[in-house]
Design a protein around this motif. Structure first.
Motif, PDB file in Angstrom:
ATOM      1  N   GLY A  14       0.794  -1.224   0.000  1.00 49.08           N
ATOM      2  CA  GLY A  14       0.000   0.000   0.000  1.00 49.08           C
ATOM      3  C   GLY A  14       0.825   1.272   0.000  1.00 49.08           C
ATOM      4  O   GLY A  14       0.365   2.315   0.476  1.00 49.08           O
ATOM      5  N   ASP A  15       2.027   1.197  -0.553  1.00 47.57           N
ATOM      6  CA  ASP A  15       2.913   2.359  -0.587  1.00 47.57           C
ATOM      7  C   ASP A  15       2.457   3.356  -1.670  1.00 47.57           C
ATOM      8  O   ASP A  15       2.485   3.049  -2.862  1.00 47.57           O
ATOM      9  CB  ASP A  15       4.336   1.854  -0.879  1.00 47.57           C
ATOM     10  N   PRO A  16       2.049   4.567  -1.260  1.00 46.13           N
ATOM     11  CA  PRO A  16       1.547   5.544  -2.231  1.00 46.13           C
ATOM     12  C   PRO A  16       2.618   6.042  -3.210  1.00 46.13           C
ATOM     13  O   PRO A  16       2.290   6.416  -4.337  1.00 46.13           O
ATOM     14  CB  PRO A  16       1.031   6.701  -1.363  1.00 46.13           C
ATOM     15  N   VAL A  17       3.870   6.025  -2.792  1.00 48.62           N
ATOM     16  CA  VAL A  17       4.950   6.458  -3.696  1.00 48.62           C
ATOM     17  C   VAL A  17       5.086   5.458  -4.846  1.00 48.62           C
ATOM     18  O   VAL A  17       5.233   5.830  -6.016  1.00 48.62           O
ATOM     19  CB  VAL A  17       6.285   6.610  -2.937  1.00 48.62           C
ATOM     20  N   ALA A  18       4.995   4.174  -4.502  1.00 47.59           N
ATOM     21  CA  ALA A  18       5.060   3.133  -5.530  1.00 47.59           C
ATOM     22  C   ALA A  18       3.869   3.251  -6.479  1.00 47.59           C
ATOM     23  O   ALA A  18       4.008   3.067  -7.690  1.00 47.59           O
ATOM     24  CB  ALA A  18       5.092   1.752  -4.878  1.00 47.59           C
ATOM     25  N   ASN A 111      -6.031   9.104   2.127  1.00 46.21           N
ATOM     26  CA  ASN A 111      -6.784   8.107   1.359  1.00 46.21           C
ATOM     27  C   ASN A 111      -7.253   8.626  -0.003  1.00 46.21           C
ATOM     28  O   ASN A 111      -8.207   8.139  -0.578  1.00 46.21           O
ATOM     29  CB  ASN A 111      -7.986   7.586   2.171  1.00 46.21           C
ATOM     30  N   VAL A 112      -6.568   9.671  -0.500  1.00 46.72           N
ATOM     31  CA  VAL A 112      -6.907  10.207  -1.826  1.00 46.72           C
ATOM     32  C   VAL A 112      -5.674  10.196  -2.728  1.00 46.72           C
ATOM     33  O   VAL A 112      -4.616  10.693  -2.347  1.00 46.72           O
ATOM     34  CB  VAL A 112      -7.444  11.654  -1.715  1.00 46.72           C
ATOM     35  N   PHE A 113      -5.812   9.613  -3.906  1.00 49.27           N
ATOM     36  CA  PHE A 113      -4.708   9.539  -4.865  1.00 49.27           C
ATOM     37  C   PHE A 113      -5.144  10.163  -6.178  1.00 49.27           C
ATOM     38  O   PHE A 113      -6.223   9.866  -6.676  1.00 49.27           O
ATOM     39  CB  PHE A 113      -4.287   8.083  -5.062  1.00 49.27           C
ATOM     40  N   ILE A 114      -4.318  11.057  -6.712  1.00 51.38           N
ATOM     41  CA  ILE A 114      -4.717  11.812  -7.900  1.00 51.38           C
ATOM     42  C   ILE A 114      -3.737  11.593  -9.047  1.00 51.38           C
ATOM     43  O   ILE A 114      -2.522  11.592  -8.850  1.00 51.38           O
ATOM     44  CB  ILE A 114      -4.794  13.319  -7.570  1.00 51.38           C
TER      45      ILE A 114
END
Ligand SMILES: Nc1nc2c(ncn2[C@@H]2O[C@H](COP(=O)(O)OP(=O)(O)OP(=O)(O)O)[C@@H](O)[C@H]2O)c(=O)[nH]1
Ligand SMILES: [Mg+2]
Length: 324
Positions: A14-18, A111-114
């Motif tokens: 769950g890594d957002p950078v990845a 919890n938001v990814f754009i």
């Protein structure tokens, strides 16, 4: 471990950078992106995310609406993936800065990814990378994927016909425009919004739309018409509720499953098409005869039908040669 394996492992955690890295690769249509997505999606549940398309004419207030809607959902604890297709609309250039600030604000939520996509590059490229990005968000475990597009062309249509729920945003004073809407994007909308309802003529536009929907054949779902004032956060709760209601209606019928089949099939076709196009482009570069044929078609000295048949033959020959 290779870079790709490392990214996939981080994605699973769950890594957002990845995730950001994967989305970038998918936008650029790189082999690394495909390999990573393939490994990632194989290990994850599929088709759980609700894909919501928000479209409408330039300046209708789509971004403002998406911003508030997503903030509302995020505060309820939902995880969101947002895709903005061509956020730099030439029509409302002034809004770009506002867009960016709003999006930055939203992106601060954990919890938001754009992902923003500029409409450049190959025809159909945007539609296919959007489909892959939707899949990436879905595999990452987001609850809702929101896609904002300016509803004008075929590309938007290609993107939106795989969304589960399509919201068409308009402004008061539809009047004559209604006829043109009818013919195009109108038919794929599941929800109609008259935004900027603080401006005169909102109620008339709502009535016009309701009349139009009444005239259309409706089967399972009769599309509701809602009024919003995005800048004052008015009507947002109702909009969120109706989007949820549409999801439930789809899940109670076989539409939800059917949409996923169509989406999967479309991804396959898009991939085949792009591989095939690459094959043909390679051939044109390598084969002087084919290149000459293409030039003749370009100049209008040769019909495209026979030329295409010959090129197909040449592609087949080349593929056989490679096998042998
Ligand atoms: N009066 C009024 N203005 C609004 C409302 N919603 C949005 N606006 C304004 O309308 C302008 C355009 O809003 P955006 O959200 O950028 O519209 P958009 O549809 O995303 O525009 P593009 O992405 O450029 O097509 C901005 O100046 C907003 O502040 C509303 O409900 N009422
Ligand atoms: Mg916008």
């Amino acid at each position: 471990v290779s870079l790709i394996e490392d990214i996939v492992e981080r994605l699973k955690r769950g890594d957002p950078v990845a995730l950001g890295r994967l989305l970038k690769e998918l936008e650029n249509e790189t082999m690394a992106g495909y390999v990573a997505l393939k490994a990632f999606e194989a290990a994850r549940p599929k088709g759980l995310a609700h894909v919501v398309g928000i479209t409408g004419p330039p300046g209708a207030g789509k971004s403002t609406l998406v911003g508030i809607l997503c903030k509302t959902w995020a505060e309820q604890g939902r995880t969101l993936g947002i895709i903005c297709v061509d956020p730099t609309s030439p029509f409302t250039g002034g809004a770009i800065l506002g867009d960016r600030i709003r999006m930055q604000e939203l992106a601060k939520q954990p919890n938001v990814f754009i992902k923003s996509l500029a409409t450049r590059g190959t025809l159909g490229g945007i539609a296919s990378s959007t489909a892959d990005i939707v899949r990436a968000f879905d595999s990452f475990g987001v609850d809702i994927v929101v896609i904002e597009t300016v509803g004008v062309g075929q590309v938007e249509f290609d993107i939106l016909d795989t969304a589960d729920t399509v919201v068409l945003v308009n402004v008061p004073g539809l009047g004559d425009k209604l006829q043109t809407f009818k013919a195009g994007i109108m038919e794929i909308a599941d929800l109609y919004v008259i935004n900027q309802a603080d401006r005169p003529g909102a109620d008339e536009s709502v009535k016009d739309l309701q009349q139009m929907i009444h005239d259309m054949e409706t089967k399972l779902w009769s599309p509701p018409v809602l009024k919003t004032i995005a800048t004052e956060k008015k009507g947002i709760k109702e909009l969120a509720e109706q989007i949820e209601r549409h999801k439930q209606a789809m899940q109670q019928s076989d539409v939800w499953g059917e949409k996923r089949k169509i989406r999967n099939h479309k991804r396959l076709r898009q991939r085949i098409m792009s591989l095939f196009a690459a094959e043909v482009d390679g051939l044109i570069k390598l084969d002087a005869g084919v290149a000459e044929l293409v030039d003749k078609v370009k100049a209008g000295d040769h019909d495209p039908f026979t030329a295409a048949d010959r090129i197909m033959e040449a592609v087949r020959r080349q593929m056989l040669q490679r096998q042998g």
